[in-house]
Design a protein around this motif. Structure first.
Motif, PDB file in Angstrom:
ATOM      1  N   GLN A  28       0.864  -1.312  -0.032  1.00  0.00           N
ATOM      2  CA  GLN A  28      -0.010  -0.223   0.036  1.00  0.00           C
ATOM      3  C   GLN A  28       0.818   1.257  -0.130  1.00  0.00           C
ATOM      4  O   GLN A  28       1.869   1.288   0.566  1.00  0.00           O
ATOM      5  CB  GLN A  28      -0.805   0.044   1.228  1.00  0.00           C
ATOM      6  CG  GLN A  28      -1.844   1.156   1.282  1.00  0.00           C
ATOM      7  CD  GLN A  28      -2.824   1.145   2.474  1.00  0.00           C
ATOM      8  OE1 GLN A  28      -3.114  -0.091   3.127  1.00  0.00           O
ATOM      9  NE2 GLN A  28      -3.185   2.211   2.934  1.00  0.00           N
ATOM     10  N   THR A  29       0.498   2.144  -0.593  1.00  0.00           N
ATOM     11  CA  THR A  29       1.039   3.665  -0.606  1.00  0.00           C
ATOM     12  C   THR A  29       0.583   4.289   0.399  1.00  0.00           C
ATOM     13  O   THR A  29      -0.549   4.448   0.451  1.00  0.00           O
ATOM     14  CB  THR A  29       0.730   4.204  -2.259  1.00  0.00           C
ATOM     15  OG1 THR A  29       1.402   3.637  -3.084  1.00  0.00           O
ATOM     16  CG2 THR A  29       1.661   5.723  -2.207  1.00  0.00           C
TER      17      THR A  29
ATOM     18  N   LYS B 218       1.191   8.043   2.773  1.00  0.00           N
ATOM     19  CA  LYS B 218       1.645   9.441   2.795  1.00  0.00           C
ATOM     20  C   LYS B 218       2.332   9.858   4.386  1.00  0.00           C
ATOM     21  O   LYS B 218       1.676   9.021   5.201  1.00  0.00           O
ATOM     22  CB  LYS B 218       0.598  10.477   2.394  1.00  0.00           C
ATOM     23  CG  LYS B 218      -0.170  10.374   1.134  1.00  0.00           C
ATOM     24  CD  LYS B 218       0.016  11.501   0.431  1.00  0.00           C
ATOM     25  CE  LYS B 218      -0.437  11.391  -1.154  1.00  0.00           C
ATOM     26  NZ  LYS B 218       0.367  11.899  -2.159  1.00  0.00           N
TER      27      LYS B 218
ATOM     28  N   ASP C 103       6.430   9.468   3.060  1.00  0.00           N
ATOM     29  CA  ASP C 103       5.718   9.176   2.026  1.00  0.00           C
ATOM     30  C   ASP C 103       6.176   7.808   1.392  1.00  0.00           C
ATOM     31  O   ASP C 103       7.592   8.015   1.166  1.00  0.00           O
ATOM     32  CB  ASP C 103       5.548  10.147   0.797  1.00  0.00           C
ATOM     33  CG  ASP C 103       4.697  11.446   1.064  1.00  0.00           C
ATOM     34  OD1 ASP C 103       4.061  11.356   2.358  1.00  0.00           O
ATOM     35  OD2 ASP C 103       4.893  12.256   0.624  1.00  0.00           O
TER      36      ASP C 103
ATOM     37  N   VAL D  48       6.055   3.272   0.337  1.00  0.00           N
ATOM     38  CA  VAL D  48       5.205   2.057   0.250  1.00  0.00           C
ATOM     39  C   VAL D  48       5.251   1.144   1.284  1.00  0.00           C
ATOM     40  O   VAL D  48       6.623   1.112   1.789  1.00  0.00           O
ATOM     41  CB  VAL D  48       5.427   1.379  -1.305  1.00  0.00           C
ATOM     42  CG1 VAL D  48       4.820  -0.096  -1.391  1.00  0.00           C
ATOM     43  CG2 VAL D  48       5.364   2.278  -2.450  1.00  0.00           C
TER      44      VAL D  48
END
Length: 129
Positions: free
Chosen positions: A80-81, A83, A105, A107
């Protein structure tokens, strides 16, 4: 009628006490009357709303537990990316839920804990790159 000043929980009250004699017995029963003008209500202080500060770990890569506790919830999945500042896991410590956030930020490369697992201070929780 006798007047007295009484302090209760830091509040001062002026009271008048009158002695009343019962006609059937000679025992006197004191009766207190509080002068409404003498009552000064205590100023109430509204409790401050508890501000829950999320815990953000510093540095890139491994996100570590800032304190010992138990993992209550995992908010991300591998790949999942995320922030910077996004909640990764919820760590319960001393009956408080602490939001552990991503410092960067990136992954999510690895989740090193499971829900309900106990962790020690400094244990790796999540790896973000």
């Amino acid at each position: 009628m006798k007047k007295f000043n009484i302090t209760v929980n830091g509040n001062q009250y002026e009271v008048e006490v009158e002695e009343i004699k019962d006609s059937a017995t000679s025992i006197s029963k004191p009766q207190a009357q509080v002068s409404s003008a003498a009552i000064q209500p205590k100023a109430t202080v509204a409790p401050k709303a508890e501000v829950k500060k999320p815990v953000v770990t510093s540095g890139a890569g491994s996100v570590k537990a800032p304190m010992p506790g138990t993992i209550n919830d995992i908010k991300v999945s591998e790949g999942q990316t995320v922030k910077a500042g996004e909640v990764l896991v919820i760590l319960e410590a001393m009956k408080m839920e602490n939001e552990i956030m991503s410092p960067i930020d990136g992954v999510v490369k690895q989740i090193a804990v499971t829900k309900g697992a106990p962790v020690s201070s400094g244990d790796v929780l999540v790896v973000v790159q």
